[in-house]
Design a protein around this motif. Structure first.
Motif, mmCIF file in Angstrom:
data_model
loop_
_atom_site.group_PDB
_atom_site.id
_atom_site.type_symbol
_atom_site.label_atom_id
_atom_site.label_comp_id
_atom_site.label_asym_id
_atom_site.label_seq_id
_atom_site.Cartn_x
_atom_site.Cartn_y
_atom_site.Cartn_z
ATOM 1 N N PRO A 66 0.870 -1.185 -0.034
ATOM 2 C CA PRO A 66 0.033 -0.031 0.133
ATOM 3 C C PRO A 66 0.892 1.315 -0.127
ATOM 4 O O PRO A 66 2.065 1.278 0.522
ATOM 5 N N GLU A 67 0.264 2.322 -0.649
ATOM 6 C CA GLU A 67 1.094 3.731 -0.777
ATOM 7 C C GLU A 67 1.497 4.263 0.718
ATOM 8 O O GLU A 67 2.331 4.848 0.992
ATOM 9 N N ASP A 68 0.376 3.874 1.593
ATOM 10 C CA ASP A 68 0.572 4.517 3.068
ATOM 11 C C ASP A 68 1.308 3.581 3.952
ATOM 12 O O ASP A 68 1.312 3.810 5.106
ATOM 13 N N ALA A 69 1.759 2.421 3.414
ATOM 14 C CA ALA A 69 2.610 1.510 4.295
ATOM 15 C C ALA A 69 3.858 2.120 4.761
ATOM 16 O O ALA A 69 4.643 2.979 3.767
ATOM 17 N N SER A 70 4.523 1.953 5.814
ATOM 18 C CA SER A 70 5.899 2.125 6.178
ATOM 19 C C SER A 70 6.828 1.250 5.472
ATOM 20 O O SER A 70 6.899 0.036 5.581
ATOM 21 N N ILE A 71 7.884 1.657 4.886
ATOM 22 C CA ILE A 71 9.175 0.783 4.361
ATOM 23 C C ILE A 71 10.482 1.132 4.765
ATOM 24 O O ILE A 71 10.599 2.342 5.190
ATOM 25 N N GLU A 72 11.165 0.324 4.598
ATOM 26 C CA GLU A 72 12.633 0.691 5.083
ATOM 27 C C GLU A 72 13.571 0.418 3.973
ATOM 28 O O GLU A 72 13.851 -0.355 3.432
ATOM 29 N N VAL A 73 14.000 1.698 3.234
ATOM 30 C CA VAL A 73 14.490 1.759 2.050
ATOM 31 C C VAL A 73 15.537 2.987 2.215
ATOM 32 O O VAL A 73 15.530 4.021 3.245
ATOM 33 N N ASN A 74 16.525 3.162 1.279
ATOM 34 C CA ASN A 74 17.311 4.291 1.201
ATOM 35 C C ASN A 74 16.640 5.559 0.950
ATOM 36 O O ASN A 74 15.901 5.611 -0.039
ATOM 37 N N CYS A 75 16.976 6.668 1.464
ATOM 38 C CA CYS A 75 16.468 8.078 1.340
ATOM 39 C C CYS A 75 17.494 8.982 1.083
ATOM 40 O O CYS A 75 18.542 8.972 1.584
ATOM 41 N N VAL A 76 17.111 10.161 0.542
ATOM 42 C CA VAL A 76 18.184 11.362 0.383
ATOM 43 C C VAL A 76 17.436 12.440 1.495
ATOM 44 O O VAL A 76 16.206 12.546 1.253
ATOM 45 N N VAL A 77 18.095 12.712 2.407
ATOM 46 C CA VAL A 77 17.681 13.491 3.455
ATOM 47 C C VAL A 77 17.753 14.819 3.259
ATOM 48 O O VAL A 77 18.882 15.388 3.129
ATOM 49 N N THR A 78 16.609 15.645 3.062
ATOM 50 C CA THR A 78 16.526 17.012 2.777
ATOM 51 C C THR A 78 15.896 17.692 3.984
ATOM 52 O O THR A 78 15.650 16.993 5.058
ATOM 53 N N LYS A 79 15.959 19.125 3.960
ATOM 54 C CA LYS A 79 15.133 19.950 5.081
ATOM 55 C C LYS A 79 13.951 19.768 5.178
ATOM 56 O O LYS A 79 13.392 19.785 6.313
ATOM 57 N N GLN A 80 13.391 19.274 4.087
ATOM 58 C CA GLN A 80 11.894 18.935 4.129
ATOM 59 C C GLN A 80 11.396 17.714 4.505
ATOM 60 O O GLN A 80 10.506 17.269 4.845
ATOM 61 N N GLY A 81 12.656 16.648 4.600
ATOM 62 C CA GLY A 81 12.169 15.596 5.017
ATOM 63 C C GLY A 81 13.078 14.379 4.002
ATOM 64 O O GLY A 81 13.467 14.772 3.076
ATOM 65 N N PRO A 82 12.953 13.083 4.236
ATOM 66 C CA PRO A 82 13.673 12.197 3.546
ATOM 67 C C PRO A 82 12.847 11.908 2.265
ATOM 68 O O PRO A 82 11.625 11.743 2.300
ATOM 69 N N ILE A 83 13.478 11.630 1.246
ATOM 70 C CA ILE A 83 12.902 11.332 0.021
ATOM 71 C C ILE A 83 13.422 9.960 -0.211
ATOM 72 O O ILE A 83 14.435 9.623 -0.667
ATOM 73 N N PRO A 84 12.541 9.033 -0.411
ATOM 74 C CA PRO A 84 12.926 7.410 -0.800
ATOM 75 C C PRO A 84 13.346 7.345 -2.071
ATOM 76 O O PRO A 84 12.784 7.851 -3.157
ATOM 77 N N LEU A 85 14.624 6.591 -2.340
ATOM 78 C CA LEU A 85 14.964 6.480 -3.661
ATOM 79 C C LEU A 85 14.277 5.168 -4.539
ATOM 80 O O LEU A 85 14.058 4.252 -3.721
ATOM 81 N N PRO A 86 14.413 5.494 -5.899
ATOM 82 C CA PRO A 86 13.452 4.172 -6.470
ATOM 83 C C PRO A 86 14.637 3.074 -6.279
ATOM 84 O O PRO A 86 15.723 3.096 -6.246
#
Length: 443
Positions: free
Chosen positions: A343-363
Motif C-alpha cells: 500500500p502507498e501508505d505503508a511504512s517501508i525501510e529503504v534508502n532515502c535522500v535526506v533534505t530539510k523538508q524530510g527524507p525522499i525515498p530512492l527508487p
C-alpha cells in the motif's frame, strides 16, 4: 556559544541515552543543540536521575554550552522542541519477557518485534506514541519525531496514518551493515552503496556497489555476513543466497530457519534465560557503571546491550535534516510507489535522500521476486495490528495474529492472543470497551 536547537528524548532514562549524548557532543558543530530534555515516567525516575547526572558530566567534560534537563512532565519538555526522539518500552522489560516466553509455550517464535511478540508490542506501544504525537501537534508543530521505539516500522506507519507529525523511523541494522561492509572492503563507507528493500526487521540487501561496480556476488560467496548479538544467527546456505541473489537481514532467520531458532530459544530459556532476562542483567551492570561519579563518557560495555549505532543513526539524521545535506540514509518512511505491491501508505525501510523538508525515498533498481510473498504478508499483519491498536479492536488483532507467517493455525492464534492480552491488560486500555466485538475476551 550556546546552540539554538531543542532536543527532547522520550524514554530519557534508557541505557542507550549516553550514546545519544555522545553523538550530540561529537557533532555539535553541525548540530547546534542548546537544550536536551530527558523525559521518563515515574516508574523510571530513578534511572532518569542517574542518566541525567551522567549526561551532565559528559557535557561538562566536553566544555560545550548544552543544558541538560530532566522531567516526568512530557508536555513541558515537548513545548517548542525542534527534535523529539522516542525510545520507550511500554510495559518495560517485564512485558518484553511475555512477548518472548508466551509464544514458546505454543511452539511459536518468541521475539519483541517479530511474530506474536512483535504484534503485542505494537498493540501496547502505538496508542502511547500517538498520545505523544498529539502533544507535539499542539506544542511543537514544526518538530521532527525520530522514532526508534520498537516495533519501529509499525510505530512509524501508525504515526504517518494517524497524526500530522513529521516523523521518520530509524533502525540500527542498516547502519551496522554499512559499517560491516566498510571493514569487509577496507574502504570508506562513502565509496559503498547498498540497496535495502523491505520493511523494518524484514529487509534484504538486493545489491552492493563499490565505486559503482556491483559486488553482491562476492558477498554471497563469502561465508559470513553481518549479524547482531541480540539475534541468534548462523551463516546462510550458499546455495540459498545464490538463488535468492540478495542478502537477508539477520532478523529473517526467524522466517528462514524457524525450527532451528525455536530450538535455540528453548535452550536459552533453560540456560541463560530469555533475551529480556539477559538484557535485564546487562542493564543492571550498566547502571552500576553509570552511577560512578567519576564516569564522564559512554562506557564500552554499552555495545553489548544490543542496538549498537541507534543513537549514531539518530544524530546523523538530525544533522542532515537541519543542514539539508542531501546525503543517503536507510530509513523507515511512507512507501508511496517505491514498492509497488505494498500500500502507498505503508511504512517501508529503504534508502532515502535526506533534505530539510524530510527524507525522499530512492527508487529501487530491483526487488527479488521470491521475497514478495512474505513481505506482503507481514506488512498486512502489521497494518491490521495498527488499526487494532488505534481502535481497540480485538477482531483485527486476531486477524493479524492468524495471518502472520510464523503462527501455524487459527486455534493457536486464538490461544496466543487471549493469553498475551490477559498478561498485557494494564497496557491495553482501549481493548476494555463495552462495544460489541471489542475488548479482551471475557472482560
Amino acid at each position: 556559544m550556546k546552540g539554538n536547537l531543542k532536543l527532547v528524548v522520550i524514554g530519557g532514562g534508557s541505557s542507550y541515552t549516553p550514546e545519544l549524548i555522545e553523538g550530540v557532543i561529537q557533532h555539535h558543530g553541525q548540530l547546534p543543540i542548546g537544550e536536551i530534555w530527558l523525559v521518563d515516567i515515574e516508574a523510571g525516575a530513578a534511572k532518569l536521575q542517574i542518566i541525567t547526572e551522567l549526561s551532565k558530566r559528559m557535557v561538562e567534560k566536553s566544555k560545550l554550552l548544552i543544558e541538560i534537563h530532566a522531567t516526568t512532565d512530557r508536555r513541558k519538555a515537548i513545548a517548542g522542541a525542534d527534535f523529539v526522539c522516542t525510545q520507550i518500552r511500554v510495559g518495560m522489560l517485564e512485558a518484553r519477557k511475555w512477548d518472548e516466553q508466551i509464544p514458546l509455550k505454543y511452539e511459536v517464535i518468541g521475539q519483541e518485534t517479530t511474530g506474536p511478540g512483535g504484534l503485542m508490542n505494537g498493540l501496547r506501544t502505538i496508542p502511547v506514541i500517538l498520545d505523544i504525537c498529539r502533544d507535539m501537534e499542539e506544542l511543537a508543530p514544526d518538530a521532527w519525531l525520530l522514532n526508534f521505539t520498537n516495533p519501529a516500522g509499525m510505530v512509524t506507519e501508525a504515526v504517518l496514518k494517524h497524526s500530522n507529525v513529521k516523523s521518520v523511523g530509524l533502525c540500527n541494522s542498516p547502519i551496522g551493515f554499512q559499517k560491516w561492509l566498510a571493514e569487509f572492503f577496507e574502504l570508506p563507507s562513502e565509496r559503498i552503496y547498498s540497496e535495502f528493500v523491505g520493511i523494518n526487521h524484514l529487509h534484504w540487501v538486493s545489491d552492493v556497489f563499490v565505486d559503482g561496480v556491483s559486488r553482491i556476488q562476492q558477498l554471497i560467496d563469502y561465508p559470513q555476513t553481518y549479524h547482531a548479538s541480540n539475534v541468534p544467527y548462523q551463516d546462510w546456505s550458499h546455495r540459498f543466497l545464490s538463488s535468492l541473489k540478495a542478502i537477508p537481514s539477520y532478523y529473517l532467520s526467524y522466517y528462514y530457519r524457524t525450527d532451528e531458532l525455536l530450538q535455540e530459544q528453548r535452550e536459552a530459556g533453560r540456560t541463560s534465560g530469555s533475551r529480556a532476562e539477559v538484557v535485564q542483567r546487562l542493564e543492571n551492570e550498566l547502571f552500576e557503571l553509570y552511577r560512578d561519579p567519576e564516569l564522564a563518557e559512554k562506557p564500552k560495555q554499552l555495545e553489548q546491550r544490543g542496538g549498537a549505532y541507534y543513537s549514531e543513526a539518530a544524530v546523523l539524521l538530525m544533522k542532515s535534516l537541519h543542514n539539508d545535506t542531501r546525503d543517503i540514509q536507510t530509513l523507515n518512511v511512507r512507501n508511496g510507489r517505491i514498492i509497488d505491491f505494498l500500500p502507498e501508505d505503508a511504512s517501508i525501510e529503504v534508502n532515502c535522500v535526506v533534505t530539510k523538508q524530510g527524507p525522499i525515498p530512492l527508487p529501487l533498481s530491483k526487488i527479488p521476486e521470491s521475497i514478495k510473498g512474505v513481505l506482503a504478508a507481514v506488512k498486512q499483519c502489521e497494518s491490521l495490528t495498527i488499526e487494532a491498536a488505534v481502535h481497540g479492536d480485538h477482531g483485527l488483532a486476531l486477524q493479524a495474529m492468524v495471518h502472520h507467517p510464523l503462527v501455524p493455525s487459527v486455534h493457536i492464534a486464538e490461544q496466543l492472543l487471549d493469553e498475551m492480552m490477559q498478561c498485557n491488560q494494564a497496557y491495553l486500555p482501549l481493548f476494555h470497551s463495552s462495544n460489541p466485538g471489542k475488548g479482551v475476551k471475557g472482560g
